[in-house]
Design a protein around this motif. Structure first.
Motif, PDB file in Angstrom:
ATOM      1  N   GLU A 477      17.035  18.165   2.543  1.00 42.22           N
ATOM      2  CA  GLU A 477      15.211  17.486   2.707  1.00 42.22           C
ATOM      3  C   GLU A 477      15.164  16.847   3.687  1.00 42.22           C
ATOM      4  OE1 GLU A 477      19.937  17.019   4.912  1.00 42.22           O
ATOM      5  OE2 GLU A 477      18.623  17.546   3.004  1.00 42.22           O
ATOM      6  N   THR A 478      14.660  17.606   4.626  1.00 41.61           N
ATOM      7  CA  THR A 478      13.828  17.255   5.854  1.00 41.61           C
ATOM      8  C   THR A 478      12.284  17.046   5.071  1.00 41.61           C
ATOM      9  OG1 THR A 478      14.697  19.045   7.263  1.00 41.61           O
ATOM     10  CG2 THR A 478      12.448  18.242   7.412  1.00 41.61           C
ATOM     11  N   ASN A 479      11.214  16.176   5.663  1.00 48.13           N
ATOM     12  CA  ASN A 479      10.557  16.227   5.329  1.00 48.13           C
ATOM     13  C   ASN A 479       8.847  17.072   5.834  1.00 48.13           C
ATOM     14  OD1 ASN A 479       7.360  15.427   4.830  1.00 48.13           O
ATOM     15  ND2 ASN A 479       7.322  13.428   5.704  1.00 48.13           N
ATOM     16  N   ILE A 480       8.616  18.517   5.087  1.00 47.66           N
ATOM     17  CA  ILE A 480       8.220  19.476   5.258  1.00 47.66           C
ATOM     18  C   ILE A 480       6.743  19.069   6.146  1.00 47.66           C
ATOM     19  CG2 ILE A 480       7.376  21.843   5.457  1.00 47.66           C
ATOM     20  CD1 ILE A 480       9.753  22.514   3.487  1.00 47.66           C
ATOM     21  N   GLN A 481       5.989  17.536   5.237  1.00 43.04           N
ATOM     22  CA  GLN A 481       5.181  17.780   5.562  1.00 43.04           C
ATOM     23  C   GLN A 481       4.672  17.278   7.417  1.00 43.04           C
ATOM     24  OE1 GLN A 481       3.355  18.471   3.253  1.00 43.04           O
ATOM     25  NE2 GLN A 481       1.288  17.890   3.834  1.00 43.04           N
ATOM     26  N   ILE A 482       5.227  16.998   8.190  1.00 41.50           N
ATOM     27  CA  ILE A 482       5.584  16.624   9.413  1.00 41.50           C
ATOM     28  C   ILE A 482       5.008  17.656   9.906  1.00 41.50           C
ATOM     29  CG2 ILE A 482       6.249  14.488   9.491  1.00 41.50           C
ATOM     30  CD1 ILE A 482       8.396  15.279  10.076  1.00 41.50           C
ATOM     31  N   GLU A 494       4.242  39.058  14.320  1.00 41.52           N
ATOM     32  CA  GLU A 494       2.172  37.996  14.291  1.00 41.52           C
ATOM     33  C   GLU A 494       2.910  36.983  14.077  1.00 41.52           C
ATOM     34  OE1 GLU A 494       3.253  41.759  11.102  1.00 41.52           O
ATOM     35  OE2 GLU A 494       4.315  40.443  12.132  1.00 41.52           O
ATOM     36  N   ASP A 495       1.454  36.175  14.932  1.00 42.18           N
ATOM     37  CA  ASP A 495       1.334  34.253  14.528  1.00 42.18           C
ATOM     38  C   ASP A 495       0.990  33.929  13.201  1.00 42.18           C
ATOM     39  OD1 ASP A 495       1.273  34.088  16.919  1.00 42.18           O
ATOM     40  OD2 ASP A 495      -0.115  34.929  17.896  1.00 42.18           O
ATOM     41  N   GLY A 496       2.161  32.635  12.518  1.00 46.15           N
ATOM     42  CA  GLY A 496       1.695  32.571  11.769  1.00 46.15           C
ATOM     43  C   GLY A 496       1.093  30.720  12.197  1.00 46.15           C
ATOM     44  N   ILE A 497       1.704  30.162  11.166  1.00 48.49           N
ATOM     45  CA  ILE A 497       0.803  28.353  10.630  1.00 48.49           C
ATOM     46  C   ILE A 497       1.621  27.560   9.290  1.00 48.49           C
ATOM     47  CG2 ILE A 497      -0.898  26.884  10.453  1.00 48.49           C
ATOM     48  CD1 ILE A 497      -2.804  28.411  12.022  1.00 48.49           C
ATOM     49  N   ILE A 498       2.247  27.269   9.714  1.00 44.31           N
ATOM     50  CA  ILE A 498       2.619  26.302   8.685  1.00 44.31           C
ATOM     51  C   ILE A 498       2.200  25.695   7.677  1.00 44.31           C
ATOM     52  CG2 ILE A 498       4.994  24.570   7.652  1.00 44.31           C
ATOM     53  CD1 ILE A 498       6.675  25.344  10.408  1.00 44.31           C
ATOM     54  N   ASP A 499       2.515  25.918   6.039  1.00 42.84           N
ATOM     55  CA  ASP A 499       1.257  25.577   5.961  1.00 42.84           C
ATOM     56  C   ASP A 499       1.319  24.379   4.985  1.00 42.84           C
ATOM     57  OD1 ASP A 499      -1.421  25.870   5.234  1.00 42.84           O
ATOM     58  OD2 ASP A 499      -1.398  27.640   3.552  1.00 42.84           O
ATOM     59  N   GLY A 500       2.752  24.234   4.632  1.00 42.17           N
ATOM     60  CA  GLY A 500       2.982  23.637   3.245  1.00 42.17           C
ATOM     61  C   GLY A 500       5.067  23.520   2.825  1.00 42.17           C
ATOM     62  N   GLY A 501       5.339  22.369   1.742  1.00 40.48           N
ATOM     63  CA  GLY A 501       6.606  23.591   1.296  1.00 40.48           C
ATOM     64  C   GLY A 501       6.206  23.891   0.059  1.00 40.48           C
ATOM     65  N   PHE A 502       7.691  24.781   0.073  1.00 39.86           N
ATOM     66  CA  PHE A 502       7.409  25.117  -1.132  1.00 39.86           C
ATOM     67  C   PHE A 502       8.705  25.473  -2.516  1.00 39.86           C
ATOM     68  CE2 PHE A 502       8.515  29.678  -3.701  1.00 39.86           C
ATOM     69  CZ  PHE A 502       6.955  30.032  -4.336  1.00 39.86           C
ATOM     70  N   GLY A 503       8.726  24.520  -3.620  1.00 44.44           N
ATOM     71  CA  GLY A 503       9.882  24.774  -3.622  1.00 44.44           C
ATOM     72  C   GLY A 503      10.107  22.853  -3.418  1.00 44.44           C
ATOM     73  N   GLN A 504      11.828  23.050  -3.815  1.00 45.08           N
ATOM     74  CA  GLN A 504      12.326  21.896  -3.389  1.00 45.08           C
ATOM     75  C   GLN A 504      13.708  21.899  -2.584  1.00 45.08           C
ATOM     76  OE1 GLN A 504      11.767  18.809  -4.793  1.00 45.08           O
ATOM     77  NE2 GLN A 504       9.844  19.937  -5.577  1.00 45.08           N
ATOM     78  N   SER A 505      13.593  23.753  -2.553  1.00 46.16           N
ATOM     79  CA  SER A 505      15.410  23.405  -1.242  1.00 46.16           C
ATOM     80  C   SER A 505      14.675  23.695   0.275  1.00 46.16           C
ATOM     81  CB  SER A 505      15.796  25.154  -2.087  1.00 46.16           C
ATOM     82  OG  SER A 505      15.204  25.979  -1.829  1.00 46.16           O
ATOM     83  N   GLY A 506      13.911  22.992   0.790  1.00 48.85           N
ATOM     84  CA  GLY A 506      13.429  23.260   1.848  1.00 48.85           C
ATOM     85  C   GLY A 506      12.642  25.020   2.618  1.00 48.85           C
ATOM     86  N   LYS A 507      12.451  25.284   0.656  1.00 53.39           N
ATOM     87  CA  LYS A 507      11.818  26.526   1.419  1.00 53.39           C
ATOM     88  C   LYS A 507      10.253  26.371   1.920  1.00 53.39           C
ATOM     89  CE  LYS A 507      14.703  29.794  -1.291  1.00 53.39           C
ATOM     90  NZ  LYS A 507      14.169  30.160  -2.468  1.00 53.39           N
TER      91      LYS A 507
END
Length: 574
Positions: A477-482, A494-507
């Motif tokens: 249920e987390t709002n990944i957008q924030i 490796e360094d990475g950056i969160i790009d957005g949600g993937f599907g409906q299950s919190g991935k």
């Protein structure tokens, strides 16, 4: 010109029934209005319920300067009655020299230990008085006194009173019922010791006038007299003083010091101040001061130290009895420390820097407290690293009126008084008071206390050379957008950056700006192939052996901090 009188305030502290009041009576020559258990309930119960004051005058000893004059010891008889520890703390702020009274037949008791703690916080010098020596059988008296003296020396060894004088007396031989004709034992020797310990207390007439009033009564045709001890500044005839608790101002009509009229008095003096048209019932004890010089606060930031004899941790969100100025109220605490990089910074006395970041702590950090995660990381040699200074935010259940930079003591006064345990938990200095009732909105957002957050997830699979899909970092249920745009690190480096949600299950999708390392890619590809084979249920011997090599999943680590009082709950990464 009258001979000068030097006033030294001597606190008479000790466990209940150690004979403090009898000792003060045996020593004193003049009782002030608050002296000798004047409260009717005190007399009935035979215990001191309030600070009693009386005085002893003697010739000025040579170490206190030439010329004629008198040395006046104002004896502050502090109650030993457990629930009244608040009063003792009130008394300790005005004490130059402390007499710790010990019942020679019992030795140190719970409250004697608490008095010792208060003395260490609020006083420079001490004399130990072993009282009731008349109860020791005469043949064994000397050896019993020597034994107790050695015991006391050992107890005081690691305190600032190490090596202080220890004097044996019987203030009231035969006990309270004995006839007055019985002469006290050892009292003249005690007076000589007190004279040898007397020093010129540093007294400063400048600054705001502040006086702790401990008794208030009316005199017909004169007005209302408030007696107390001046904590700071000075007062003269005709001055206007404020009673801040009642928001009332009054003019000083006349003044007396131990039955002698005076025109002015200064810090450390014990004085009666007469004002007109004031009902004494309104103020039994409290503070009077220069108008508008005290502040009434709903919350405060203090710097503090834990009292070593207090057993147990000091937890954030816990409630303590907080003694500030002359009031004791319930308050809730939140502890915080410097950011870990600043643990070794030098202590800043009496100031608080709102520009700096501070680390929230679940409890006050001490050798016996569980070290926080960050400390474990800082912890090279197995030594928990402790900051040189720590602070607390105190939120009071009801507002308190006090001077700036005053002494603060936190205690657990609801602990059973018969339990053999110190109830004083911490002491400190009030650095910043919050006078606004709505301080949570107007003031707290300026306080930059943060919590360090650390979340971990796993890489599920590779999308291409520059992106992977992650899981287990967020709930469904987390709002990944924030979280989009926050940096993460893979366990492979490796360094990475969160790009957005993937599907409906919190991935979620992670972009890897510098691309995946070939080794990482192999590891992840092998893992996902194995998963699909395992799904089909045809695992070969070969796969069995390679299973052990790639059993370690690639983890994703997200670290950020969040300020406790930030209404937006922004996530910040350095």
């Amino acid at each position: 010109m009258a001979a000068r009188v030097l006033n030294v305030n001597v606190g008479v502290l000790g466990h209940i029934d150690s004979g403090k009041t009898a000792l003060a009576r045996a020593l004193s020559t003049t009782g002030s209005t608050a002296a000798f258990d004047r409260a009717p309930q005190s007399r009935a119960r035979g215990i001191t319920l309030d600070l009693g004051f009386s005085c002893l005058r003697t010739a000025l000893p040579p170490q206190l300067g030439p010329g004629p004059g008198e040395l006046q010891f104002t004896l502050v008889d502090c109650p030993g009655h457990a629930s009244l520890i608040r009063t003792i703390i009130g008394g300790a702020q005005i004490i130059d020299l402390m007499m710790l009274v010990i019942d020679v037949t019992k030795g140190m008791q719970t409250q004697s230990a608490e008095c010792l703690v208060i003395g260490q916080i609020a006083c420079q010098k001490m004399v130990v008085v072993l009282n009731k020596i008349d109860l020791l059988p005469e043949g064994k008296r000397q050896s019993a006194i020597e034994k107790m003296t050695k015991k006391m020396q050992k107890t005081l060894e690691n305190t600032k009173f190490s090596g202080c004088p220890i004097v044996a007396v019987a203030a009231k031989p035969g006990g309270p019922e004995a006839p007055e004709s019985e002469n006290p034992l050892g009292v003249s020797e005690l007076i000589e010791v007190l004279k040898s310990q007397a020093y010129l207390p540093s007294r400063d007439p400048s600054g705001h006038f502040l006086m702790a009033v401990d008794h208030c009564f009316s005199i017909k045709g004169q007005g209302t007299v408030m007696t107390g001890t001046i904590l700071s500044g000075s007062v003269s005839l005709g001055d206007t003083v404020e009673i801040p608790a009642l928001k009332v101002t009054k003019k000083v009509k006349s003044m007396q010091m131990f039955h002698t009229p005076v025109t002015s008095a200064m810090q450390g003096d014990r004085v009666g101040v007469c004002v007109t048209q004031f009902d004494p019932k309104l103020l039994e004890r409290g503070l009077i001061c220069t108008p508008d010089s005290l502040h009434t606060v709903h919350a405060a930031i203090i710097s503090l130290k834990k009292i070593q004899y207090f057993r147990g941790a000091l937890q954030t969100k816990a409630k303590f009895h907080i003694t500030v100025g002359h009031e004791t109220v319930m308050g809730r605490v939140m502890f915080f420390s410097p950011a870990p990089a600043d643990f070794n910074e030098e202590i800043q006395e009496n100031v608080f820097d709102f520009e700096k970041d501070y680390l929230y702590q679940e409890e006050y950090l001490s050798k016996d407290s569980v070290s926080s995660e960050e400390n474990k990381e800082n912890d090279q040699a197995g030594e928990v690293q402790l900051p040189k200074q720590q602070w607390a935010l105190l939120e009071f259940e009801k507002p308190v009126t006090c001077p700036k930079l005053c002494l603060v003591i936190g205690s657990k006064l609801d602990t059973d008084i018969h339990a053999n345990t110190c109830r004083l938990a911490f002491h400190g200095v009030l650095l910043q008071g919050m006078e606004d009732k709505n301080y949570a909105e107007t003031f707290l957002p300026k306080l930059k206390v943060y919590k360090q957050k650390h979340k971990e997830g796993q890489v599920e699979r590779v999308m291409d050379d520059y992106s992977v899909i992650g899981r287990s970092l967020f709930k469904k249920e987390t709002n990944i957008q924030i979280f989009v745009g926050l940096k993460v690190k893979l366990s492979t480096g490796e360094d990475g950056i969160i790009d957005g949600g993937f599907g409906q299950s919190g991935k979620f999708k992670i972009r890897i700006p510098d691309g995946l390392k070939p080794d990482t890619k192999m590891l992840l590809t092998a893992a996902s192939k194995k998963k699909s084979k395992a799904g089909k249920g045809d695992m070969t011997k070969e796969d069995e052996s390679s299973k052990n090599d790639s059993a370690q999943p690639v983890t994703i680590s997200l670290i950020f901090k969040r300020y406790v009082f930030d209404a937006q709950k922004k996530m910040i990464q350095s």
